[in-house]
Design a protein around this motif. Structure first.
Motif, PDB file in Angstrom:
ATOM      1  N   ASN A   1       0.552  -1.461  -0.108  1.00  0.00           N
ATOM      2  CA  ASN A   1       0.343   0.006   0.214  1.00  0.00           C
ATOM      3  C   ASN A   1       1.027   1.405  -0.201  1.00  0.00           C
ATOM      4  O   ASN A   1       0.516   2.352   0.169  1.00  0.00           O
ATOM      5  CB  ASN A   1      -0.848   0.551   1.368  1.00  0.00           C
ATOM      6  N   ALA A   2       2.937   1.275  -0.439  1.00  0.00           N
ATOM      7  CA  ALA A   2       2.893   2.253  -0.443  1.00  0.00           C
ATOM      8  C   ALA A   2       1.809   3.337  -1.349  1.00  0.00           C
ATOM      9  O   ALA A   2       1.967   2.718  -2.640  1.00  0.00           O
ATOM     10  CB  ALA A   2       4.471   1.868  -0.595  1.00  0.00           C
ATOM     11  N   SER A   3       2.634   4.779  -0.529  1.00  0.00           N
ATOM     12  CA  SER A   3       2.127   5.438  -1.966  1.00  0.00           C
ATOM     13  C   SER A   3       3.115   5.997  -2.821  1.00  0.00           C
ATOM     14  O   SER A   3       3.915   5.684  -3.105  1.00  0.00           O
ATOM     15  CB  SER A   3       2.423   6.354  -1.006  1.00  0.00           C
ATOM     16  N   GLN A   4       3.056   6.756  -4.091  1.00  0.00           N
ATOM     17  CA  GLN A   4       3.980   7.137  -5.539  1.00  0.00           C
ATOM     18  C   GLN A   4       4.345   7.611  -4.551  1.00  0.00           C
ATOM     19  O   GLN A   4       6.144   7.866  -5.163  1.00  0.00           O
ATOM     20  CB  GLN A   4       2.626   7.653  -6.086  1.00  0.00           C
ATOM     21  N   HIS A   5       4.960   8.716  -3.387  1.00  0.00           N
ATOM     22  CA  HIS A   5       5.492   8.973  -3.414  1.00  0.00           C
ATOM     23  C   HIS A   5       6.454   8.256  -2.484  1.00  0.00           C
ATOM     24  O   HIS A   5       8.035   9.204  -2.893  1.00  0.00           O
ATOM     25  CB  HIS A   5       5.016  10.519  -1.857  1.00  0.00           C
ATOM     26  N   ASP A   6       6.313   7.124  -1.731  1.00  0.00           N
ATOM     27  CA  ASP A   6       7.252   6.316  -1.392  1.00  0.00           C
ATOM     28  C   ASP A   6       8.063   5.923  -2.168  1.00  0.00           C
ATOM     29  O   ASP A   6       9.235   5.807  -2.079  1.00  0.00           O
ATOM     30  CB  ASP A   6       6.743   5.649   0.034  1.00  0.00           C
ATOM     31  N   VAL A   7       7.372   5.345  -3.075  1.00  0.00           N
ATOM     32  CA  VAL A   7       8.073   5.126  -4.217  1.00  0.00           C
ATOM     33  C   VAL A   7       8.768   5.891  -4.862  1.00  0.00           C
ATOM     34  O   VAL A   7      10.234   5.236  -5.073  1.00  0.00           O
ATOM     35  CB  VAL A   7       6.910   4.062  -5.041  1.00  0.00           C
ATOM     36  N   ASP A   8       8.717   6.641  -5.441  1.00  0.00           N
ATOM     37  CA  ASP A   8       9.213   7.211  -6.380  1.00  0.00           C
ATOM     38  C   ASP A   8      10.977   7.937  -4.936  1.00  0.00           C
ATOM     39  O   ASP A   8      11.918   7.841  -5.633  1.00  0.00           O
ATOM     40  CB  ASP A   8       8.739   9.082  -6.606  1.00  0.00           C
TER      41      ASP A   8
ATOM     42  N   ASP B   1       2.231   4.106 -10.097  1.00  0.00           N
ATOM     43  CA  ASP B   1       2.068   5.014 -11.694  1.00  0.00           C
ATOM     44  C   ASP B   1       3.831   4.022 -12.041  1.00  0.00           C
ATOM     45  O   ASP B   1       4.896   4.599 -11.459  1.00  0.00           O
ATOM     46  CB  ASP B   1       2.218   6.198 -12.277  1.00  0.00           C
ATOM     47  N   GLU B   2       3.862   2.734 -12.919  1.00  0.00           N
ATOM     48  CA  GLU B   2       5.399   2.280 -13.345  1.00  0.00           C
ATOM     49  C   GLU B   2       5.761   3.096 -13.736  1.00  0.00           C
ATOM     50  O   GLU B   2       7.605   3.975 -13.324  1.00  0.00           O
ATOM     51  CB  GLU B   2       4.792   1.406 -13.626  1.00  0.00           C
ATOM     52  N   ALA B   3       5.438   3.300 -14.641  1.00  0.00           N
ATOM     53  CA  ALA B   3       6.847   4.263 -16.084  1.00  0.00           C
ATOM     54  C   ALA B   3       6.867   5.889 -15.361  1.00  0.00           C
ATOM     55  O   ALA B   3       7.987   6.036 -15.591  1.00  0.00           O
ATOM     56  CB  ALA B   3       5.499   4.877 -16.861  1.00  0.00           C
ATOM     57  N   GLY B   4       5.766   6.158 -14.163  1.00  0.00           N
ATOM     58  CA  GLY B   4       6.014   7.865 -13.448  1.00  0.00           C
ATOM     59  C   GLY B   4       7.675   7.201 -12.573  1.00  0.00           C
ATOM     60  O   GLY B   4       8.662   8.346 -12.632  1.00  0.00           O
ATOM     61  N   ALA B   5       7.387   6.418 -12.223  1.00  0.00           N
ATOM     62  CA  ALA B   5       8.308   5.753 -11.142  1.00  0.00           C
ATOM     63  C   ALA B   5      10.103   5.664 -11.365  1.00  0.00           C
ATOM     64  O   ALA B   5      10.555   5.870 -11.698  1.00  0.00           O
ATOM     65  CB  ALA B   5       8.380   4.503  -9.955  1.00  0.00           C
TER      66      ALA B   5
ATOM     67  N   PHE C   1       4.182  -3.627  -9.882  1.00  0.00           N
ATOM     68  CA  PHE C   1       3.871  -2.488  -9.375  1.00  0.00           C
ATOM     69  C   PHE C   1       2.439  -2.742  -8.963  1.00  0.00           C
ATOM     70  O   PHE C   1       1.481  -3.296  -9.705  1.00  0.00           O
ATOM     71  CB  PHE C   1       3.993  -1.327  -8.717  1.00  0.00           C
ATOM     72  N   PRO C   2       2.327  -2.611  -7.968  1.00  0.00           N
ATOM     73  CA  PRO C   2       0.276  -2.360  -7.671  1.00  0.00           C
ATOM     74  C   PRO C   2       0.058  -1.325  -8.351  1.00  0.00           C
ATOM     75  O   PRO C   2       0.221  -0.256  -8.879  1.00  0.00           O
ATOM     76  CB  PRO C   2       0.324  -1.573  -6.339  1.00  0.00           C
ATOM     77  N   LYS C   3      -1.316  -1.556  -8.555  1.00  0.00           N
ATOM     78  CA  LYS C   3      -1.989  -0.600  -9.992  1.00  0.00           C
ATOM     79  C   LYS C   3      -2.148   1.144  -9.598  1.00  0.00           C
ATOM     80  O   LYS C   3      -2.641   1.571  -9.950  1.00  0.00           O
ATOM     81  CB  LYS C   3      -3.674  -1.224 -10.154  1.00  0.00           C
TER      82      LYS C   3
END
Length: 307
Positions: free
Chosen positions: A71-78, A104-108, A99-101
């Protein structure tokens, strides 16, 4: 009976050669280091991670396991990917996909330094692979196909090859790698008319469609080499099966890869190869930078002496 092209001896030969290269790096004070980024506890991610860790240990590659919540946020992944990219002690990164839906994989992945991309997660490395650049690090599974063909002496140059599947993860990269080796490649997909007519004409058939047992006796012909990239869970037999029905084709073709025990068992060795290559390139870049800095310092000192 067709020859069974097992992946274990291919992986063993790669492991032996890579251990020597890792030792050379160690003598230079460099420990090749891989970061594995995992979100959550998916069983297939964990299985691949265990296999990668085992292979890395045999070769002399250090591994950092970075685990975030599913459940990690986009911010945490980035931010995690930014940290990996900026860490000079990490040479390579393997994000366990998908990654979970919610992410945003491409952005990360756009935040990952292409020089540390060892499984073609970034657009830059995918483009390098598809355009045949010699410095590209192709998807590990795609390159494992080439490694198996080479190990068993299957001719690629000039061969007629059919690839079933056109994903950016496997099908298209495999086709690009084969084309770069001067094969004549036809890519088949869900809209291809009369797939079996095309696959029967190929000398090498590579199947990466993600559909259990879709290739049967009517798709093959005598003398062919069949590489099965598919890994599917069969509820009826309660076991892993490939995209190829091996029982149906093994008395027709010349050679085939089993599932399991074929392409999948070579993939972690290719991953290790990419980590070593990334570490070697980083070491060379550091050495060049040091030489430039040394030369600049010498020129500066010489200019002061002239004053």
């Amino acid at each position: 009976m067709a020859e069974k092209l097992r992946g274990a001896p291919v992986a063993a030969a790669l492991t032996e050669a890579l251990s020597i290269r890792a030792a050379v790096l160690a003598d230079r004070g460099v420990t090749p280091t891989l970061a594995i980024l995992r979100l959550g506890e998916r069983a297939d991610d964990l299985a691949y991670e265990r296999a990668a860790l085992k292979r890395a240990e045999k070769i002399g590659i250090a591994v950092r396991q970075i685990v975030l919540s599913r459940n990690a946020s986009q911010h945490d992944v980035d931010e995690t990917i930014r940290d990996i990219s900026s860490d000079p002690h990490i040479h390579a990164c393997l994000p366990l996909r998908p990654f979970p839906k919610t992410i945003d994989e491409a952005g990360a992945f756009a935040l990952l330094s292409p020089s540390k991309d060892v499984d073609c997660a970034t657009d830059a490395m995918l483009l390098a692979t598809l355009t045949g650049r010699p410095d590209a690090l192709a998807p590990c599974t795609a390159e494992a196909v080439i490694a198996i063909l080479d190990y068993y002496g299957i001719e690629i140059t000039g061969a007629r090859v059919a690839v079933v599947g056109r994903s950016n993860v496997i099908g298209r990269p495999i086709a690009a790698l084969l084309t770069a080796r001067d094969a004549t490649v036809t890519v088949c997909h869900s809209r291809t008319v009369d797939v079996s007519a095309i696959t029967r004409e190929a000398e090498v058939l590579v199947v990466a469609a993600g559909q259990a047992h879709m290739i049967g006796a009517n798709h093959v012909s005598s003398g062919q080499t069949v590489i099965d990239v598919g890994i599917n869970w069969d509820e009826k037999s309660q076991r892993l099966v490939g995209d190829v029905d091996t029982e149906a084709i093994k008395d027709i073709v010349a050679a085939y890869t089993p599932v399991p025990g074929g392409v999948g068992s070579v993939t972690t060795a290719i991953l290790a190869k990419h980590v070593i290559e990334a570490a070697e390139r980083a070491a060379e870049e550091a050495a060049r930078a040091a030489r430039v800095a040394h030369g600049t310092a010498e020129r500066t000192e010489a200019s002061w002496r002239k004053r």
